[in-house]
Design a protein around this motif. Sequence first.
Motif, PDB file in Angstrom:
ATOM      1  N   ALA A 282       0.830  -1.205   0.000  1.00 50.08           N
ATOM      2  CA  ALA A 282       0.000   0.000   0.000  1.00 50.08           C
ATOM      3  C   ALA A 282       0.867   1.258   0.000  1.00 50.08           C
ATOM      4  N   LEU A 283       1.948   1.273   0.805  1.00 41.31           N
ATOM      5  CA  LEU A 283       2.850   2.419   0.824  1.00 41.31           C
ATOM      6  C   LEU A 283       3.530   2.608  -0.526  1.00 41.31           C
ATOM      7  N   SER A 284       3.916   1.519  -1.147  1.00 40.17           N
ATOM      8  CA  SER A 284       4.547   1.597  -2.462  1.00 40.17           C
ATOM      9  C   SER A 284       3.576   2.185  -3.488  1.00 40.17           C
ATOM     10  N   GLN A 285       2.321   1.728  -3.462  1.00 40.19           N
ATOM     11  CA  GLN A 285       1.320   2.246  -4.396  1.00 40.19           C
ATOM     12  C   GLN A 285       1.035   3.722  -4.128  1.00 40.19           C
ATOM     13  N   LEU A 286       0.968   4.088  -2.848  1.00 39.36           N
ATOM     14  CA  LEU A 286       0.724   5.481  -2.502  1.00 39.36           C
ATOM     15  C   LEU A 286       1.890   6.361  -2.959  1.00 39.36           C
ATOM     16  N   GLN A 287       3.107   5.866  -2.790  1.00 40.36           N
ATOM     17  CA  GLN A 287       4.276   6.623  -3.230  1.00 40.36           C
ATOM     18  C   GLN A 287       4.258   6.782  -4.758  1.00 40.36           C
ATOM     19  N   ASP A 288       3.840   5.729  -5.465  1.00 42.85           N
ATOM     20  CA  ASP A 288       3.754   5.815  -6.917  1.00 42.85           C
ATOM     21  C   ASP A 288       2.725   6.851  -7.346  1.00 42.85           C
ATOM     22  N   VAL A 289       1.590   6.897  -6.641  1.00 41.62           N
ATOM     23  CA  VAL A 289       0.549   7.882  -6.976  1.00 41.62           C
ATOM     24  C   VAL A 289       1.035   9.284  -6.685  1.00 41.62           C
ATOM     25  N   LEU A 290       1.697   9.480  -5.548  1.00 39.66           N
ATOM     26  CA  LEU A 290       2.150  10.810  -5.177  1.00 39.66           C
ATOM     27  C   LEU A 290       3.303  11.307  -6.054  1.00 39.66           C
ATOM     28  N   THR A 291       4.088  10.408  -6.528  1.00 40.28           N
ATOM     29  CA  THR A 291       5.244  10.820  -7.341  1.00 40.28           C
ATOM     30  C   THR A 291       4.968  10.705  -8.832  1.00 40.28           C
TER      31      THR A 291
END
Length: 156
Positions: free
Chosen positions: A144-153
């Motif tokens: 989930a953190l990886s996906q959130l980081q991908d969305v934010l970046t």
Amino acid sequence: LLRLMTLRPGARLHALVQCNASVRSFVGEGKLQAGLECVDAMPANTLDLCKSLIDDPSGEAGPFYKESLREFQCWGLYLNAMRNASLWHNHRDCVPREADHVSVVGAQAGQSLSREAAASLARVEQRRRQQKWDEQEKVKRQKALSQLQDVLTYPF
């Protein structure tokens, strides 16, 4: 010799003392099977008969025999536990046979040991499930953190 001494109920206390002495020497020599055979040679009513002889106010049984009775019970539990541990270790009968629970010391002691072993296994299983669940949650969080980081970046 022990079986001869157990034929007369009045001599049962003396047989108990002799049994303890024999078991002590066998265990000291590392011959647990021989010690177990000594304990199993005593009739099933030995504990009840000895307790009644010890509690009899007119009898000669004193504190020495009380300690001998306690020692006999301890040897019986110890040797049965060693037999069950050996069976478990050798992966032969993982579940103790019915005969392993019934001994001179009585079925109650064997059943309480089995309940304790079952409770211990249940605790181990619960800890294993908890660790597995914790690992799965950790993987989910990381994903989930990886996906959130991908969305934010993500470049717009």
